[in-house]
Design a protein around this motif. Sequence first.
Motif, mmCIF file in Angstrom:
data_model
loop_
_atom_site.group_PDB
_atom_site.id
_atom_site.type_symbol
_atom_site.label_atom_id
_atom_site.label_comp_id
_atom_site.label_asym_id
_atom_site.label_seq_id
_atom_site.Cartn_x
_atom_site.Cartn_y
_atom_site.Cartn_z
ATOM 1 N N MET A 27 -10.112 1.213 10.022
ATOM 2 C CA MET A 27 -8.839 1.944 10.003
ATOM 3 C C MET A 27 -8.634 2.645 8.661
ATOM 4 O O MET A 27 -8.190 3.794 8.615
ATOM 5 C CB MET A 27 -7.682 0.991 10.318
ATOM 6 C CG MET A 27 -7.705 0.485 11.759
ATOM 7 S SD MET A 27 -6.180 -0.377 12.265
ATOM 8 C CE MET A 27 -6.447 -1.992 11.552
ATOM 9 N N VAL A 28 -8.948 1.948 7.583
ATOM 10 C CA VAL A 28 -8.851 2.586 6.260
ATOM 11 C C VAL A 28 -9.766 3.810 6.226
ATOM 12 O O VAL A 28 -9.347 4.911 5.849
ATOM 13 C CB VAL A 28 -9.246 1.595 5.138
ATOM 14 C CG1 VAL A 28 -9.412 2.329 3.809
ATOM 15 C CG2 VAL A 28 -8.213 0.490 5.009
ATOM 16 N N VAL A 86 -8.451 6.846 8.314
ATOM 17 C CA VAL A 86 -7.370 7.645 7.725
ATOM 18 C C VAL A 86 -7.907 8.514 6.595
ATOM 19 O O VAL A 86 -7.470 9.653 6.415
ATOM 20 C CB VAL A 86 -6.206 6.748 7.263
ATOM 21 C CG1 VAL A 86 -5.126 7.580 6.581
ATOM 22 C CG2 VAL A 86 -5.607 6.009 8.460
ATOM 23 N N THR A 87 -8.898 7.988 5.861
ATOM 24 C CA THR A 87 -9.457 8.812 4.778
ATOM 25 C C THR A 87 -10.314 9.957 5.312
ATOM 26 O O THR A 87 -10.545 10.930 4.604
ATOM 27 C CB THR A 87 -10.301 7.990 3.781
ATOM 28 O OG1 THR A 87 -11.480 7.495 4.437
ATOM 29 C CG2 THR A 87 -9.513 6.830 3.228
ATOM 30 N N LEU A 142 -9.472 11.761 7.826
ATOM 31 C CA LEU A 142 -8.568 12.771 8.373
ATOM 32 C C LEU A 142 -7.692 13.322 7.263
ATOM 33 O O LEU A 142 -7.670 12.809 6.159
ATOM 34 C CB LEU A 142 -7.688 12.139 9.450
ATOM 35 C CG LEU A 142 -8.454 11.464 10.585
ATOM 36 C CD1 LEU A 142 -7.490 10.776 11.526
ATOM 37 C CD2 LEU A 142 -9.276 12.503 11.329
ATOM 38 N N ILE A 150 -1.849 -0.296 8.735
ATOM 39 C CA ILE A 150 -3.084 -0.944 8.289
ATOM 40 C C ILE A 150 -2.759 -2.155 7.415
ATOM 41 O O ILE A 150 -3.349 -3.227 7.566
ATOM 42 C CB ILE A 150 -3.976 0.068 7.544
ATOM 43 C CG1 ILE A 150 -4.487 1.134 8.514
ATOM 44 C CG2 ILE A 150 -5.133 -0.638 6.854
ATOM 45 C CD1 ILE A 150 -5.171 2.321 7.841
ATOM 46 N N ALA A 161 0.644 5.290 9.094
ATOM 47 C CA ALA A 161 -0.696 4.719 9.293
ATOM 48 C C ALA A 161 -1.045 3.722 8.187
ATOM 49 O O ALA A 161 -1.513 2.615 8.459
ATOM 50 C CB ALA A 161 -1.742 5.836 9.342
ATOM 51 N N TRP A 162 -0.826 4.092 6.941
ATOM 52 C CA TRP A 162 -1.150 3.162 5.846
ATOM 53 C C TRP A 162 -0.370 1.861 6.002
ATOM 54 O O TRP A 162 -0.891 0.768 5.765
ATOM 55 C CB TRP A 162 -0.819 3.782 4.479
ATOM 56 C CG TRP A 162 -1.678 4.933 4.078
ATOM 57 C CD1 TRP A 162 -1.254 6.169 3.681
ATOM 58 C CD2 TRP A 162 -3.119 4.969 4.002
ATOM 59 N NE1 TRP A 162 -2.336 6.961 3.379
ATOM 60 C CE2 TRP A 162 -3.484 6.256 3.562
ATOM 61 C CE3 TRP A 162 -4.116 4.042 4.267
ATOM 62 C CZ2 TRP A 162 -4.817 6.638 3.383
ATOM 63 C CZ3 TRP A 162 -5.438 4.417 4.097
ATOM 64 C CH2 TRP A 162 -5.774 5.696 3.655
ATOM 65 N N VAL A 166 -4.494 -1.438 -0.439
ATOM 66 C CA VAL A 166 -4.233 -0.182 0.277
ATOM 67 C C VAL A 166 -2.978 0.478 -0.295
ATOM 68 O O VAL A 166 -2.967 1.670 -0.636
ATOM 69 C CB VAL A 166 -4.065 -0.425 1.793
ATOM 70 C CG1 VAL A 166 -3.539 0.824 2.482
ATOM 71 C CG2 VAL A 166 -5.382 -0.867 2.419
ATOM 72 N N GLN A 217 0.872 9.871 8.171
ATOM 73 C CA GLN A 217 -0.165 9.189 7.392
ATOM 74 C C GLN A 217 0.415 7.960 6.688
ATOM 75 O O GLN A 217 -0.237 6.915 6.590
ATOM 76 C CB GLN A 217 -0.789 10.142 6.362
ATOM 77 C CG GLN A 217 -2.067 9.573 5.760
ATOM 78 C CD GLN A 217 -2.488 10.291 4.504
ATOM 79 O OE1 GLN A 217 -1.742 10.395 3.545
ATOM 80 N NE2 GLN A 217 -3.705 10.798 4.510
#
Lengths: 411, 411
Positions: B249-250, B253-254, B256, A217, A213-214, A250, A210
């Motif tokens: 994309m943000v 991820v939130t 999941l 992004i 992923a952040w 983010v 995760q």
Amino acid sequence: MSQPAPALAAGTVGTVETRHLDLPEPVRLDCGRELHPVRVAYETYGALSPRRDNVILVCHALSGDAHAAGLAKAPSGQSTRDGFGAEDRDGAGGRGLGWWDGMIGPGKAFDTDRFFVICTNLLGGCGGTTGPSSTDPATGRPYGPDFPVITVADMVRTQRAFLDALGIERLAAVAGGSLGGMQALQWAVLFPDQVDAVVAIASTHALHPQGVAWNAIARDSIMRDPAWQGGHYYGTGRAPHAGMGVARMVGHVTYLSAPALSEKFGRRLQSADALRYTIIEPEFEVESYLRHQADSFVKRFDANTYLYTSRALTYFDLARQHGGGSLSPALEGVRARTLLIAFSSDWLYPPSASREIEQALRALGKPVEFEVIEAPYGHDCFLLEEARQTPIIRRFLAQDGAGTTSRKRSS
Amino acid sequence: MSQPAPALAAGTVGTVETRHLDLPEPVRLDCGRELHPVRVAYETYGALSPRRDNVILVCHALSGDAHAAGLAKAPSGQSTRDGFGAEDRDGAGGRGLGWWDGMIGPGKAFDTDRFFVICTNLLGGCGGTTGPSSTDPATGRPYGPDFPVITVADMVRTQRAFLDALGIERLAAVAGGSLGGMQALQWAVLFPDQVDAVVAIASTHALHPQGVAWNAIARDSIMRDPAWQGGHYYGTGRAPHAGMGVARMVGHVTYLSAPALSEKFGRRLQSADALRYTIIEPEFEVESYLRHQADSFVKRFDANTYLYTSRALTYFDLARQHGGGSLSPALEGVRARTLLIAFSSDWLYPPSASREIEQALRALGKPVEFEVIEAPYGHDCFLLEEARQTPIIRRFLAQDGAGTTSRKRSS
């Protein structure tokens, strides 16, 4: 200066200046390339002992720089402490205070009455060390996207070369939080005979998916901004501030915890608790706060440095660097004592990651301590919970014989 | 069609077509404006009972549309089920399947042998209902940013007017997940005498501040994209795909959980477990996955609809709508039986939010059931864990007398 200098708190290292050193040799990188010339920006606090055995290297995180403690001699007007809460504590008078000022100074966690503390801006940075905004000798223009992709190990090799140039062979300790903690761990693995102790705070041996992923992004947001111009934005009068702002927002939310945001902002509106029915303007306080964080960050930070540093921290993976599978092959050569600190509410660098390092070190018979601090502010705790980290770190460092020849704090 | 139609699974509602209805009257909005004309896109599944007492309204979430079940008559090539896992299950043959196909059909949770299920595209949508991409009668051009800012209550009033036009007075149930659950709750509050049962899944009475923050970041990402052009991008040949991609994309991820990302992707690399040292290209599988999600979303969804819908769901706040403080004033008029379902790993709409609703209803003496399903896939569970929701919902709906005059499933 147009404003009076803020009064310095007790225990301060005083007014400091960032200095620069040019490495005599090229730095060889994991990607196979060499980088030359390499300049390193750094600050030091305290005094080097005659035996040069009291050096602590402090490593900074993604958005930090060499200015870890004290008051900058020539304040830029931008504090490096723009994290959650820092603005609350510093106020206007705190501008120019180092990002870990609460941790470094006389009587503090990294006690400058005992230790000679060094902080360098990391390789790829935008705080004076060679990075993508530096001049590429091959073209005479800024590297931009032609800067080599770097790793945490490359950052550490650069620090090693820098310390060589200063005539410092051993580190009494290497310490850092987040990406800084990765560097500290990498030091113990790469140079096991030259590190006595490691303090890795709110860090990990490999960022979880995760977190990957952040970071992806955030980088995509920068690179999708047309003003990024493929990375060649220097000198064009445009920079990817829009995308960088989103990246910072983010990041900011991932550095905090959901309860901390609830406590600080709740669902309070900007406008006297009445909806204004607007898409464009911030309506909730937390929305306004995020925009403010974005705006202040883009003024002080280079987008390409963000990209390269974010990439390096997602690459960091001690197990993979040593054949995959387990952490043991990476850590079996470690000779340093290790202190791991994590924070209960940190979901970006959760305590479970530090626990894995602890267990791997313990299984190898290495000395390791692990402390989880119960605190609500998420990953930013490593910058905010200085008072609670201090006794843990002081006790850990006191177990060592290093620096005993240097002067002691008299209080 | 150039491809053979996929075989329909047992229990399917079959091939369906989205229809449209023009409301006879303007819709009055919370912001004070009126909207006219308003067209509503909808689908229906099952048969309306002679007494018109077997209607279930299903409300969709941020990125959904009216196509909740069955196979679209004219597949657009874009499934509305592009969430995590949906791609795994549907494969190429699943394109055009409704976003809650596993929940709606003969013998399913919302049993079309018993109920007449209706799903409308929400007000402000881009799936056929009037929204910012619709023509503004005042100018003859798309509304864009001149579309009024709407609320969840506005969406519900539009659904009410739509059902009036269909001659349907009462709802045996109103159901939805996430923003759809907000609409369901809002129905019970706004029209207490016309709703027999509410099924609110993975939802909340007010999004928590971290969720407000994520939504603000997603909207800012769209609005900072120069191609957004202040919202007037229709017909310009440009659209804010870059910013929308980041927003998606943000969001993704939130939706999941961190463990789900770890399980699905781990830290696996794209390229045979060797780093390629690239900033621009995806290096980790999770990075590539996110880009794919972004690219497929921007092709099918309107950026302004995203802005308006995201704003509406951050505004939703039952307590604030009724004077602030507590939930009790909002809920004291509710006459529907309520079923709340939440998922243990959902950190965007956590079980604690549903618990607050349950407790407020219970304190008021209202009939309420609350089930927390232990499942690892985060908020997306409301789309993925259909099999485990089904018996809970069927049992809840079976307690009611509604629809008893309609035909029963014979199996």
